[in-house]
Design an enzyme around this catalytic site. Sequence first.
Site, short mmCIF file in Angstrom:
data_model
loop_
_atom_site.label_atom_id
_atom_site.label_comp_id
_atom_site.label_asym_id
_atom_site.label_seq_id
_atom_site.Cartn_x
_atom_site.Cartn_y
_atom_site.Cartn_z
CB ALA A 1 3.87 4.92 3.18
CG MET B 1 -1.89 -1.21 1.17
SD MET B 1 -3.37 -1.01 2.14
CE MET B 1 -2.69 -0.90 3.78
CB SER C 1 3.12 2.43 5.84
OG SER C 1 3.71 1.54 4.94
CG HIS D 1 6.96 -1.99 2.03
ND1 HIS D 1 6.83 -0.82 2.74
CD2 HIS D 1 5.75 -2.61 2.14
CE1 HIS D 1 5.61 -0.71 3.24
NE2 HIS D 1 4.93 -1.80 2.90
CG MET E 1 11.01 -1.34 9.78
SD MET E 1 12.11 -1.21 8.37
CE MET E 1 13.64 -0.94 9.23
CG HIS F 1 8.51 0.19 5.86
ND1 HIS F 1 8.81 -1.15 5.83
CD2 HIS F 1 7.18 0.27 6.07
CE1 HIS F 1 7.73 -1.86 6.05
NE2 HIS F 1 6.71 -1.02 6.19
CD GLN G 1 6.99 -14.09 11.16
OE1 GLN G 1 8.08 -14.49 10.77
NE2 GLN G 1 6.74 -13.84 12.44
CE LYS G 2 3.78 -4.52 11.28
NZ LYS G 2 2.87 -3.92 10.34
#
Length: 280
Positions: free
Chosen positions: A32, A30, A186, A37, A184, A34, A148-149
């Site tokens: 933004a 999506m 967004s 990603h 981390m 970091h 996995q976040k």
Amino acid sequence: MYIISSAADIKQKAEQIRRSGKTIGLVPTMGALHEGHLHLLRTAAQENDIAVCSIFVNPTQFNNADDFDLYPRVIEVDAALLTENKCEVLFAPAVSEMYPEALQLKFDFGPLETVMEGRFRPGHFTGVAAVVSKLFHLVKPHKAYFGQKDLQQYAIIRRLVTDLSFDLELVCHPIVREPDGLAMSSRNRRLSGPERQVATHLYKALQLARDLMANKPVPEIRTAVTDYLKQYESIKLEYFEIADAHTLQPLTSVAPKTTVALCLAAFVGEVRLIDNLVVS
Ligand code: AMP
């Protein structure tokens, strides 16, 4: 890097890549972007001929209008990061491209979505499954990369791929964290300075739970985590679950050799964050 905004164009581009015998690795996001990603993206670029990133703030997966409106959108910065990280195609459609008509389809993933994120964000996984299905149809990736976040999201997508026979391989990437342990996200950029400091306690709470697992029963671990986070006024815990890592169903006790997922969601100020720790 090709920047494509129309569904017809990305379809054509993906078909052209496939016809030339090259493999496609897709990283849906999506935006933004970091380092989390970018880890996924670099892995996709290593394991495939062409890495495609999609950036789409998907309205159907938001059950809170403010969260959707306030979601950070920084497409120019993202495009520059993607170019530096070996992305060959960026697909960044408008809402009307992805949803020419309002979504009618509803998914039901059974017990997988009655817990945690599914329980607290009704309709969320229908939105996720719809947009991911659309992206799979448009981009036709050989491999698709998720983090996995979003552990429950990954379980849902695994189910989606199995149930609808998508012809692709899923890859789950470990959580990328800040040096102080904060996962981390967004959404972290919406935290104030003090909230950002306090947010590190989410991961600390998960580590506490992991350490207690050696000799404490599940109810005591739950209480310890709740009490730990209560010390911080700006943290409002939404849920903490000790779940079976495969089924994501809550456990009341942990049998030996079970892989356990410690999962939480909490508001830090106005910002809702999630994190998890998988313990074998
Ligand atoms: P999002 O843009 O938040 O929808 O995330 C896009 C993808 O990146 C999802 O598959 C996320 O699980 C993954 N992701 C987000 N944050 C992280 C992180 N800290 N570590 C690893 N993967 C992540």
